[in-house]
Write an enzyme that holds these catalytic residues in place. Sequence first.
Site: not given
Ligand SMILES: Nc1ncnc2c1ncn2[C@@H]1O[C@H](COP(=O)(O)OP(=O)(O)OP(=O)(O)O)[C@@H](O)[C@H]1O
Ligand SMILES: CC(C)(CO)[C@@H](O)C(=O)[O-]
Ligand code: BAL
Length: 311
Positions: A48-50, A54, A78, A174-175, A203, A211
Amino acid sequence: MSTPADTAGRTPRIVRTAAELSAAIARAIEFNAPEQGTATLGLVPTMGALHSGHESLVSTARAHNDVLVVSIFVNELQFNDAQDFARYPRTLEADVEILARAGADIVFAPQASTVYPDGRPLIKIDSGELGSKFEGASRPGHFDGMLAVVAKLLHFAMPPATLGVPVSYRAYFGQKDAQQLVLINRMVADLNYPVEICSVPIIRSAEGLALSSRNQFLTAEQAKAALVIHRALSLVKERAERHEPLYLEDAAGLFEMEPLVELDYFELVDPRTLQELAFNCQDTPFTGEGLLLVAARVGEVRLIDNMPLGY
Ligand SMILES: Nc1ncnc2c1ncn2[C@@H]1O[C@H](COP(=O)(O)OP(=O)(O)OP(=O)(O)O)[C@@H](O)[C@H]1O
Ligand SMILES: CC(C)(CO)[C@@H](O)C(=O)[O-]
Ligand code: BAL
């Protein structure tokens, strides 16, 4: 197949339990499957917190699948730091609005008691050596907890076998979370999950910051200082593109000029195994494929980023 144009704006169905999710998937497949051939189901797991990162996952998955499920679940298992878990942003209403615009069919937002009805699982997935380096070294237990929930989410959203329609199943990650992606690919291969893992590029903000939901905790000054991460990655990438020696040490040295940013690691690794590549001190030009991984702490916020070389 549904396209972003014909599903965008429609409020997705929000489901909370495994039974509701299976029923919603079955209905959506019945409604959206092609008349002949294989239907496609995409799952985008999130916490979440899209943000636009995302959205890129969601729009890629939307374009490639008949039915699109997005999960939102902040997985306590986690988090190795209780404070990080407590303050993780939770913005379900705004997330659903974003997902309506992006054309998701179903939002799966389970309670912890649905995902872990017996509390912490007794039987664990061990992320092994791969899960104990880099992010795993700084966040002990993080990857075991991440794999536990991804394993469960892949099961929750698995197309029901009783539909009478062949369904091909894909999940999108996401990569940005490069180590997570390598581990998920290994888990799916090692445990024979019938799902195709699809990866989506990072992104970034216009200035280059990857992001992340946690970026909202940065002050303007910290966010500006954090741009050193992208500067350091770009410096090495430019050298690789010019077939010059990489000199990782002086790219890592850029961090010393940013007192607000504390470097954790800056490593060149094999993109598939995450084994360190020995290009640090050599005067030879870089050839082959590599992935530069970086993590840094800015105040209370841990940031990760990466850059492929030689692709
Ligand atoms: N900037 C980005 N570009 C591409 N994919 C992303 C990006 N940020 C997050 N994702 C992908 O979105 C999915 C969900 O990620 P998540 O909800 O943990 O968000 P996040 O922004 O990575 O949060 P945080 O880093 O604070 O945990 C994951 O597969 C993550 O790799
Ligand atoms: C894959 C995932 C949703 C599992 O909680 C998390 O690690 C994330 O957002 O990257
Ligand atoms: N995007 C990875 C999830 C975490 O930081 O726990």
